[in-house]
Write a protein that holds these residues in place. Structure first.
Motif, PDB file in Angstrom:
ATOM      1  N   SER A  30     -76.123 -24.571  14.675  1.00 26.04           N
ATOM      2  CA  SER A  30     -76.836 -22.950  15.173  1.00 26.04           C
ATOM      3  C   SER A  30     -75.432 -22.068  14.964  1.00 26.04           C
ATOM      4  CB  SER A  30     -77.492 -22.585  16.194  1.00 26.04           C
ATOM      5  OG  SER A  30     -77.072 -22.916  16.984  1.00 26.04           O
ATOM      6  N   PRO A  31     -75.469 -21.274  14.265  1.00 31.06           N
ATOM      7  CA  PRO A  31     -74.042 -20.321  14.062  1.00 31.06           C
ATOM      8  C   PRO A  31     -73.975 -19.852  15.517  1.00 31.06           C
ATOM      9  CG  PRO A  31     -76.381 -19.139  14.125  1.00 31.06           C
ATOM     10  CD  PRO A  31     -76.789 -20.305  13.518  1.00 31.06           C
ATOM     11  N   LEU A  34     -71.963 -15.452  19.263  1.00 34.14           N
ATOM     12  CA  LEU A  34     -71.793 -13.782  19.577  1.00 34.14           C
ATOM     13  C   LEU A  34     -71.407 -13.555  17.799  1.00 34.14           C
ATOM     14  CD1 LEU A  34     -68.384 -14.743  22.061  1.00 34.14           C
ATOM     15  CD2 LEU A  34     -70.911 -13.766  22.294  1.00 34.14           C
ATOM     16  N   LEU A  35     -71.677 -14.283  16.483  1.00 36.31           N
ATOM     17  CA  LEU A  35     -71.810 -13.908  15.240  1.00 36.31           C
ATOM     18  C   LEU A  35     -73.675 -13.112  15.594  1.00 36.31           C
ATOM     19  CD1 LEU A  35     -71.514 -13.419  12.576  1.00 36.31           C
ATOM     20  CD2 LEU A  35     -71.851 -15.643  12.501  1.00 36.31           C
ATOM     21  N   VAL A  36     -74.075 -13.848  16.003  1.00 35.09           N
ATOM     22  CA  VAL A  36     -75.930 -13.640  16.112  1.00 35.09           C
ATOM     23  C   VAL A  36     -75.729 -12.055  16.316  1.00 35.09           C
ATOM     24  CG1 VAL A  36     -77.764 -14.446  16.254  1.00 35.09           C
ATOM     25  CG2 VAL A  36     -76.454 -15.990  15.516  1.00 35.09           C
ATOM     26  N   GLU A  37     -75.621 -12.398  18.369  1.00 29.93           N
ATOM     27  CA  GLU A  37     -76.117 -10.648  18.766  1.00 29.93           C
ATOM     28  C   GLU A  37     -75.412 -10.116  17.980  1.00 29.93           C
ATOM     29  OE1 GLU A  37     -74.809 -11.569  23.246  1.00 29.93           O
ATOM     30  OE2 GLU A  37     -72.704 -10.800  22.385  1.00 29.93           O
ATOM     31  N   TYR A  64     -75.746 -19.092   7.755  1.00 30.05           N
ATOM     32  CA  TYR A  64     -76.152 -17.724   8.784  1.00 30.05           C
ATOM     33  C   TYR A  64     -75.958 -16.564   7.419  1.00 30.05           C
ATOM     34  CZ  TYR A  64     -77.041 -14.372  11.749  1.00 30.05           C
ATOM     35  OH  TYR A  64     -77.832 -13.137  12.792  1.00 30.05           O
ATOM     36  N   LEU A  65     -74.666 -16.260   7.340  1.00 30.70           N
ATOM     37  CA  LEU A  65     -74.306 -15.029   6.780  1.00 30.70           C
ATOM     38  C   LEU A  65     -75.418 -14.933   5.490  1.00 30.70           C
ATOM     39  CD1 LEU A  65     -71.061 -15.073   7.660  1.00 30.70           C
ATOM     40  CD2 LEU A  65     -72.394 -13.069   8.523  1.00 30.70           C
TER      41      LEU A  65
END
Length: 205
Positions: A30-31, A34-37, A64-65
């Protein structure tokens, strides 16, 4: 590093991992959390915008992006990592490339609305890291954002003998330059009190 090839170990690691002789420690399904948040808090959408992922590995953050709508380019210095990323995501819209952070394609300069640097610069020795701080921000377009995620250490804490070398606040501040200005630098600690940096920089339009 003694041979004057401070980034060559990335390709060696990915090659050994493909043979089942090593594990890539940052290979997760998974990504980065801290990026997802960060993206979720901002209700981030990439529609009509371009993103660049530095040191993409197997592509978890790049994918993800892309799902957020960014036209995404992702690069790694390891040809094996890039090939495996393409194989893992055969229908992906991400443009996976082999490239060197310290010698990127000229066309990338000021070309991306979002640049993500996650846990790469900390793997470079000091003499290379200094150049990398400036190189990471070069692709950020006017009006664009650089997001840096890194392991951290206190200024008085001695760096470990081998990579990765967690970054100090002074080193995080070094990403600002050549027109980039800090927006938010977060020092985050998990349940084990391990320090992580999440730092956002912006280039004025």
């Amino acid at each position: 590093m003694r041979a004057g090839d401070p980034t060559g170990w990335f390709e060696r690691l990915y090659t050994e991992a493909e043979r089942g002789e090593a594990d890539v420690p940052w290979d997760r399904g998974s990504p980065h959390g801290l990026l997802v948040e960060w993206a979720t808090a901002r209700e981030l959408t990439g529609a009509g915008r371009r993103a660049l992922v530095v040191g993409c590995g197997y592509g978890r953050d790049a994918e993800y992006l892309a799902r957020l709508g960014f036209t995404t380019t992702a690069f790694d210095i390891s040809p094996t990592a890039v090939r495996v990323a393409r194989e893992r995501h055969p229908d992906s819209p991400v443009d996976y490339r082999v490239a060197d952070l310290l010698d990127p394609p000229a066309a990338w300069r000021r070309g991306f609305d979002l640049v993500l640097e996650s846990m790469n610069v900390q793997a470079l020795p000091p003499e290379v890291r200094v150049a990398a701080f400036g190189a990471v921000g070069e692709p950020v377009a006017p009006g664009g954002t650089l997001l840096v995620i890194a392991a951290g250490r206190d200024e008085a804490e001695a760096p470990p003998a081998a990579p990765p070398w967690p970054l100090t606040r002074t080193e995080i501040d070094s990403f600002a330059g050549d027109g980039l200005a800090p927006v938010d630098v977060e020092a985050l600690r998990d349940a084990s009190a391990v320090l992580r940096w999440r730092a956002e920089f912006h280039r004025p339009a």
